[in-house]
Write a protein that holds these residues in place. Sequence first.
Motif, PDB file in Angstrom:
ATOM      1  N   LEU A 372      -1.786  14.475  -1.729  1.00  0.00           N
ATOM      2  CA  LEU A 372      -0.895  13.949  -2.764  1.00  0.00           C
ATOM      3  C   LEU A 372       0.184  13.061  -2.147  1.00  0.00           C
ATOM      4  O   LEU A 372       0.543  12.015  -2.710  1.00  0.00           O
ATOM      5  CB  LEU A 372      -0.267  15.100  -3.548  1.00  0.00           C
ATOM      6  N   HIS A 373       0.708  13.472  -1.004  1.00  0.00           N
ATOM      7  CA  HIS A 373       1.704  12.630  -0.332  1.00  0.00           C
ATOM      8  C   HIS A 373       1.085  11.303   0.084  1.00  0.00           C
ATOM      9  O   HIS A 373       1.713  10.244  -0.064  1.00  0.00           O
ATOM     10  CB  HIS A 373       2.263  13.365   0.887  1.00  0.00           C
ATOM     11  N   THR A 374      -0.132  11.340   0.610  1.00  0.00           N
ATOM     12  CA  THR A 374      -0.815  10.119   1.014  1.00  0.00           C
ATOM     13  C   THR A 374      -1.034   9.196  -0.178  1.00  0.00           C
ATOM     14  O   THR A 374      -0.858   7.966  -0.081  1.00  0.00           O
ATOM     15  CB  THR A 374      -2.168  10.456   1.675  1.00  0.00           C
ATOM     16  N   LEU A 375      -1.400   9.777  -1.324  1.00  0.00           N
ATOM     17  CA  LEU A 375      -1.606   8.980  -2.539  1.00  0.00           C
ATOM     18  C   LEU A 375      -0.331   8.243  -2.921  1.00  0.00           C
ATOM     19  O   LEU A 375      -0.356   7.025  -3.193  1.00  0.00           O
ATOM     20  CB  LEU A 375      -2.047   9.906  -3.686  1.00  0.00           C
ATOM     21  N   PHE A 376       0.788   8.944  -2.950  1.00  0.00           N
ATOM     22  CA  PHE A 376       2.033   8.303  -3.384  1.00  0.00           C
ATOM     23  C   PHE A 376       2.588   7.354  -2.331  1.00  0.00           C
ATOM     24  O   PHE A 376       3.252   6.375  -2.674  1.00  0.00           O
ATOM     25  CB  PHE A 376       3.056   9.366  -3.787  1.00  0.00           C
ATOM     26  N   ASP A 377       2.291   7.611  -1.061  1.00  0.00           N
ATOM     27  CA  ASP A 377       2.651   6.634  -0.032  1.00  0.00           C
ATOM     28  C   ASP A 377       1.874   5.338  -0.249  1.00  0.00           C
ATOM     29  O   ASP A 377       2.429   4.231  -0.114  1.00  0.00           O
ATOM     30  CB  ASP A 377       2.351   7.191   1.364  1.00  0.00           C
ATOM     31  N   SER A 378       0.591   5.459  -0.592  1.00  0.00           N
ATOM     32  CA  SER A 378      -0.226   4.272  -0.874  1.00  0.00           C
ATOM     33  C   SER A 378       0.293   3.526  -2.091  1.00  0.00           C
ATOM     34  O   SER A 378       0.354   2.286  -2.094  1.00  0.00           O
ATOM     35  CB  SER A 378      -1.690   4.680  -1.091  1.00  0.00           C
ATOM     36  N   TYR A 379       0.673   4.257  -3.124  1.00  0.00           N
ATOM     37  CA  TYR A 379       1.218   3.620  -4.324  1.00  0.00           C
ATOM     38  C   TYR A 379       2.516   2.873  -4.000  1.00  0.00           C
ATOM     39  O   TYR A 379       2.725   1.731  -4.447  1.00  0.00           O
ATOM     40  CB  TYR A 379       1.457   4.659  -5.419  1.00  0.00           C
ATOM     41  N   GLU A 380       3.397   3.502  -3.219  1.00  0.00           N
ATOM     42  CA  GLU A 380       4.681   2.879  -2.895  1.00  0.00           C
ATOM     43  C   GLU A 380       4.483   1.625  -2.044  1.00  0.00           C
ATOM     44  O   GLU A 380       5.206   0.629  -2.217  1.00  0.00           O
ATOM     45  CB  GLU A 380       5.588   3.882  -2.190  1.00  0.00           C
ATOM     46  N   ARG A 381       3.498   1.654  -1.124  1.00  0.00           N
ATOM     47  CA  ARG A 381       3.211   0.445  -0.344  1.00  0.00           C
ATOM     48  C   ARG A 381       2.697  -0.672  -1.260  1.00  0.00           C
ATOM     49  O   ARG A 381       3.052  -1.843  -1.097  1.00  0.00           O
ATOM     50  CB  ARG A 381       2.195   0.751   0.752  1.00  0.00           C
ATOM     51  N   GLY A 382       1.856  -0.295  -2.232  1.00  0.00           N
ATOM     52  CA  GLY A 382       1.377  -1.281  -3.188  1.00  0.00           C
ATOM     53  C   GLY A 382       2.507  -1.842  -4.033  1.00  0.00           C
ATOM     54  O   GLY A 382       2.527  -3.038  -4.363  1.00  0.00           O
TER      55      GLY A 382
END
Length: 505
Positions: A372-382
Amino acid sequence: MLQTMRKEYQGTHQCQVPPAVMGRVLSLKGCGVLPVAGGEVMGEGLRVRVDRIAAFQKVLSGVSAYLKPPSQRQGGVVLNCPALHPKPNLPSPDTLTLGQLRTVLLTDHLGALLRRQGFTVSCCPVLPEDSNIIVFLRMLGVDWPSVPVSWTNDEREEKMLEALQNSPYKEREETDGGRRESEGKKMEGEKEWGTLRVNLKRVFQEEQLPGYDPSLGTCTVQRDSVSHLAQLDRATADCTVSTATAVHVTSCQDEFRQQQIAMLWRASGATVTQRHLVCGPVKTPGSHLSAAQYLQLRRVQMKEASEMKYGEQVEGQTWDDIIKVMTSATVRFELLSTVHMSPVTLDVQREGSVSTKGPRGGVFVMYNCARLHTLFDSYERGMEKGLYPEIPEGSQLDFSALKEEGEWLLLFNYLIPFSELLDQSGQVLECDGGARVNLKTEQICKFLVSLSKDFSSYYNRVHVLGEPLPHLFNQMFCRLQLLRALRELYHRALDTLHLPPIRQL
């Protein structure tokens, strides 16, 4: 209430819900009450249909109410862990058994749950700071209360000894020509004190305390018993509330001895309600390990499993911290996922007992939390690249986009009931009962494993971060709202186990 409602619709048409009944259903309020789309009368009673879209809207727009107990309770709880009391020497990691370690971790977890519910919690005994046992417990994330090495409890020990000497349950000393039959014993550094015997059976019989072992008879008071009582007296004083309950978290092997201590405390004049939470044995077929050996074995296995999966990058302080947390998670889930009265059987063979993948308890839970942390890190980078806008408020989203059954299960089976799950231990503790108490301490671990299985199944099937196209944003944002709530749920649940979330694996 349901019986009253049944009477109201008796005699009505089977397919029509009487307006009075439906009105009362719709008027129900509360965190766990979901919006109703309609209902019908069945042979078994009233069946209601939940409005799923409105339920997603309600829960995800006010998720904080579902991540804490429904109400704050009053009162104090003394959590006493007999495994940590000197007998007469302070326990060490090398002398602590796996069964005793189970009681320590359970005490730690229970304390976190009760504090969440509003109880004032005091743990017993206090331990010398920087002692081997304190350092060992901190390696497992246990923040046990400590005192300076120079601290003594002598005054309270003298107070408890005097109370027992003046107790109405004290046995009369047998004499022979005015001399004590038995030789006096010394408390270290103190004057001689004669053999002191207390009739424990009279205590629970005359004070009508159910659930105690009928074979409890007359007990000779030892120095370590007086020290134990003095620690309990200190912990009760630290509770700072007028009413307190003492919960003795003990192994089944030590239960009889702890019942003796409990009745001695009662004989000294203590009026605190006492309950006994008894843990079953921990079995390791073919091996005999101390708590220190067990932790070291799991740490080595965790590092080897990580190196096998991630290779040479498993070096440095960051990975040391990750392995420490993952080892602690493995140990806690192995010892706490079973009903506390049942035995736990551990595989402590040198090879293959820990895996970094698969639904195997603590590692699996921590891995999915990290996803879940990885998912939101990816979203924030996007978002930083301008691909995605910020997630709107829940009131601005159309939750009809959440059509997957897995999405509904995550909401209905986990987010909605979590608040009640946090509250269960306090509810049981406030009920009257015998000496033993069953607090269902395994439920948080089981809840997290089950959540991780269902989340993993959903996450493997659904692509959350879609193409950066405006017509796809609503569904993506609805899913991110749901998963953000789940991430916070993970954090709240893991915090009761003193496990910090890992941001990536």
